[in-house]
Enzyme design. Structure first.
Site, PDB file in Angstrom:
ATOM      1  N   ASN A   9       0.862  -1.176   0.000  1.00  0.00           N
ATOM      2  CA  ASN A   9       0.000   0.000   0.000  1.00  0.00           C
ATOM      3  C   ASN A   9       0.906   1.236   0.000  1.00  0.00           C
ATOM      4  OD1 ASN A   9      -1.420   2.234   1.054  1.00  0.00           O
ATOM      5  ND2 ASN A   9      -3.050   0.890   1.751  1.00  0.00           N
ATOM      6  N   ASP A  11      -0.054   4.431  -0.181  1.00  0.00           N
ATOM      7  CA  ASP A  11      -0.760   5.665   0.208  1.00  0.00           C
ATOM      8  C   ASP A  11       0.162   6.682   0.870  1.00  0.00           C
ATOM      9  OD1 ASP A  11      -3.103   4.473  -0.554  1.00  0.00           O
ATOM     10  OD2 ASP A  11      -3.877   4.182   1.475  1.00  0.00           O
ATOM     11  N   HIS A  12       1.055   6.184   1.732  1.00  0.00           N
ATOM     12  CA  HIS A  12       1.806   7.138   2.554  1.00  0.00           C
ATOM     13  C   HIS A  12       2.973   7.778   1.816  1.00  0.00           C
ATOM     14  CE1 HIS A  12      -0.997   6.529   5.629  1.00  0.00           C
ATOM     15  NE2 HIS A  12      -0.766   5.235   5.677  1.00  0.00           N
ATOM     16  N   ARG A  47      -9.416   8.110  -0.424  1.00  0.00           N
ATOM     17  CA  ARG A  47     -10.348   8.466   0.653  1.00  0.00           C
ATOM     18  C   ARG A  47     -11.237   9.614   0.245  1.00  0.00           C
ATOM     19  NH1 ARG A  47      -9.441   6.397   5.746  1.00  0.00           N
ATOM     20  NH2 ARG A  47      -7.681   4.983   5.803  1.00  0.00           N
ATOM     21  N   ARG A  51      -6.965  12.716   1.505  1.00  0.00           N
ATOM     22  CA  ARG A  51      -5.827  13.187   2.290  1.00  0.00           C
ATOM     23  C   ARG A  51      -4.479  12.633   1.828  1.00  0.00           C
ATOM     24  NH1 ARG A  51      -8.735  10.647   6.540  1.00  0.00           N
ATOM     25  NH2 ARG A  51      -7.823   8.724   7.319  1.00  0.00           N
ATOM     26  N   HIS A  52      -4.479  11.548   1.066  1.00  0.00           N
ATOM     27  CA  HIS A  52      -3.191  11.112   0.506  1.00  0.00           C
ATOM     28  C   HIS A  52      -3.318  10.886  -1.006  1.00  0.00           C
ATOM     29  CE1 HIS A  52      -5.061   7.353   1.714  1.00  0.00           C
ATOM     30  NE2 HIS A  52      -4.687   7.464   2.975  1.00  0.00           N
ATOM     31  N   GLU A  75      -8.724   0.395  -2.996  1.00  0.00           N
ATOM     32  CA  GLU A  75      -9.601   0.419  -1.813  1.00  0.00           C
ATOM     33  C   GLU A  75     -10.438   1.682  -1.795  1.00  0.00           C
ATOM     34  OE1 GLU A  75      -7.171   0.434   1.621  1.00  0.00           O
ATOM     35  OE2 GLU A  75      -6.414  -1.552   1.272  1.00  0.00           O
ATOM     36  N   THR A 105      -7.088   6.335  10.509  1.00  0.00           N
ATOM     37  CA  THR A 105      -6.955   5.279   9.506  1.00  0.00           C
ATOM     38  C   THR A 105      -8.178   4.386   9.661  1.00  0.00           C
ATOM     39  OG1 THR A 105      -5.549   3.507   8.659  1.00  0.00           O
ATOM     40  CG2 THR A 105      -5.543   3.816  11.046  1.00  0.00           C
ATOM     41  N   HIS A 199      -3.843  -4.469   7.503  1.00  0.00           N
ATOM     42  CA  HIS A 199      -3.931  -3.375   8.467  1.00  0.00           C
ATOM     43  C   HIS A 199      -2.994  -3.533   9.653  1.00  0.00           C
ATOM     44  CE1 HIS A 199      -5.480   0.224  10.245  1.00  0.00           C
ATOM     45  NE2 HIS A 199      -5.850   0.478   9.014  1.00  0.00           N
ATOM     46  N   GLY A 221       1.163  -1.371   4.404  1.00  0.00           N
ATOM     47  CA  GLY A 221       1.489  -0.026   3.945  1.00  0.00           C
ATOM     48  C   GLY A 221       2.323   0.792   4.899  1.00  0.00           C
ATOM     49  N   HIS A 222       1.717   1.244   5.986  1.00  0.00           N
ATOM     50  CA  HIS A 222       2.348   2.240   6.852  1.00  0.00           C
ATOM     51  C   HIS A 222       3.735   1.800   7.327  1.00  0.00           C
ATOM     52  CE1 HIS A 222       2.774   4.569  10.692  1.00  0.00           C
ATOM     53  NE2 HIS A 222       2.442   5.526   9.860  1.00  0.00           N
TER      54      HIS A 222
HETATM   55  N1  PXP Z   1      -5.928  -2.888   4.003  1.00  0.00           N
HETATM   56  C1  PXP Z   1      -6.919  -1.992   4.182  1.00  0.00           C
HETATM   57  C2  PXP Z   1      -8.312  -2.389   3.831  1.00  0.00           C
HETATM   58  C3  PXP Z   1      -6.645  -0.677   4.636  1.00  0.00           C
HETATM   59  O1  PXP Z   1      -7.646   0.208   4.794  1.00  0.00           O
HETATM   60  C4  PXP Z   1      -5.303  -0.329   4.870  1.00  0.00           C
HETATM   61  C5  PXP Z   1      -4.980   1.079   5.277  1.00  0.00           C
HETATM   62  O2  PXP Z   1      -5.370   1.944   4.249  1.00  0.00           O
HETATM   63  C6  PXP Z   1      -4.310  -1.308   4.681  1.00  0.00           C
HETATM   64  C7  PXP Z   1      -4.657  -2.583   4.269  1.00  0.00           C
HETATM   65  C8  PXP Z   1      -2.875  -1.029   4.968  1.00  0.00           C
HETATM   66  O3  PXP Z   1      -2.746  -0.817   6.341  1.00  0.00           O
HETATM   67  P1  PXP Z   1      -1.398  -0.293   6.962  1.00  0.00           P
HETATM   68  O4  PXP Z   1      -1.072   0.987   6.272  1.00  0.00           O
HETATM   69  O5  PXP Z   1      -1.719  -0.133   8.404  1.00  0.00           O
HETATM   70  O6  PXP Z   1      -0.363  -1.349   6.696  1.00  0.00           O
END
Ligand code: PXP
Length: 251
Positions: A9, A11-12, A47, A51-52, A75, A105, A199, A221-222
């Site tokens: 992921n 996103d960040h 989102r 925001r990202h 997502e 989140t 997550h 991701g994070h």
């Molecule tokens: N899966 C889903 C459905 C999520 O909403 C997220 C966060 O956007 C992730 C995976 C990735 O989570 P993390 O960034 O905590 O690893």
């Protein structure tokens, strides 16, 4: 040898860019870097508050996925205009998640028991699947919810691992989480629904799940982006790919 799939992921990477309103860091370069180092999929979450990830990032990341012949997992909450963008983009997967504006989140899985929610998710699922896009639902590892997911005919569910990951970090007993994950996996295997996880996961909390052969796909991701501050995105991805190879799902 078949390993579980690693979805990254990114996103960040966009969070860093949006923090300053700059053009960098490049989402395309982030996507290329993870594929060059063995990732199986890219995940992005558009989102409602943007925001990202921004709308313009979506075709950019999709193009890189196409260049590497790898899936994009897109997502989103059940927002009609974001679902329309997904249909226009044509990712391999849409993962439907709950979304509250005030949350930092995603805080938990979809509530499929509430009839209103179930209807919303059901309509969104049908619309997306009618356009040939596979749907995964982000849910808790709880049988009544999984039964509802099965009614919708989705290709996969993504089990919320946030509470497990929190307890892993805090050194708590993980047995109750693992038992629920096994119960979910057994149910999903019976109905041939993909059992994905995501997550809050780190390398170590993921390794425990890999050892237990619980999931066929992990979306992380994070932690990856944080670890990349020290090791770089390529190296962090490569090390995770090596970790996945240590625990094949089938020989
Ligand atoms: N899966 C889903 C459905 C999520 O909403 C997220 C966060 O956007 C992730 C995976 C990735 O989570 P993390 O960034 O905590 O690893």
């Amino acid at each position: 040898m078949t390993t579980a799939r690693l979805g990254i992921n990114i996103d960040h990477v966009a969070t860093l860019r949006q923090q300053r309103g700059e053009e960098y860091p490049s989402m395309a370069l982030a996507a290329k870097t993870v594929f060059e180092n063995g990732a199986d999929q890219i995940t992005i979450h558009l989102r409602e508050d943007r925001r990202h990830i921004q709308d313009a990032d979506v075709p950019v990341v999709k193009k890189v996925c196409d260049e590497y012949s790898q899936p994009l997992n897109f997502e989103m909450g059940c927002h009609p205009e974001i679902i329309d963008l997904a249909i226009k983009t044509g990712p391999a997967w849409v993962c439907l998640v709950p979304e509250k504006r005030e949350e930092r989140t995603t805080e938990g899985g979809l509530d499929l028991i509430d009839p209103e929610n179930f209807k919303r998710v059901s309509e969104a699922t049908k619309k997306i699947r009618d356009h040939g896009i596979m749907v995964s639902l982000f849910v808790e590892a709880n049988l009544p919810t999984l039964e509802k997911a099965n009614e919708l005919g989705v290709e996969a569910v993504e089990i919320h691992t946030g509470d497990y990951a929190r307890d892993f970090q805090d050194g708590m007993d993980l047995t109750p989480h693992l038992e629920k994950f096994y119960e979910a996996k057994n149910f999903l295997d019976k109905y041939e629904i993909g059992c994905h996880a995501g997550h809050g996961l780190t390398d170590l909390s993921t390794e425990k799940l890999l050892k237990n052969k619980l999931f066929v796909e992990y979306n992380i991701g994070h932690w990856i982006i944080c670890q990349s501050v020290f090791e770089g995105l390529g190296k962090t991805t490569e090390k995770l790919v090596d970790l996945f190879k240590k625990y094949p799902v089938e020989d």
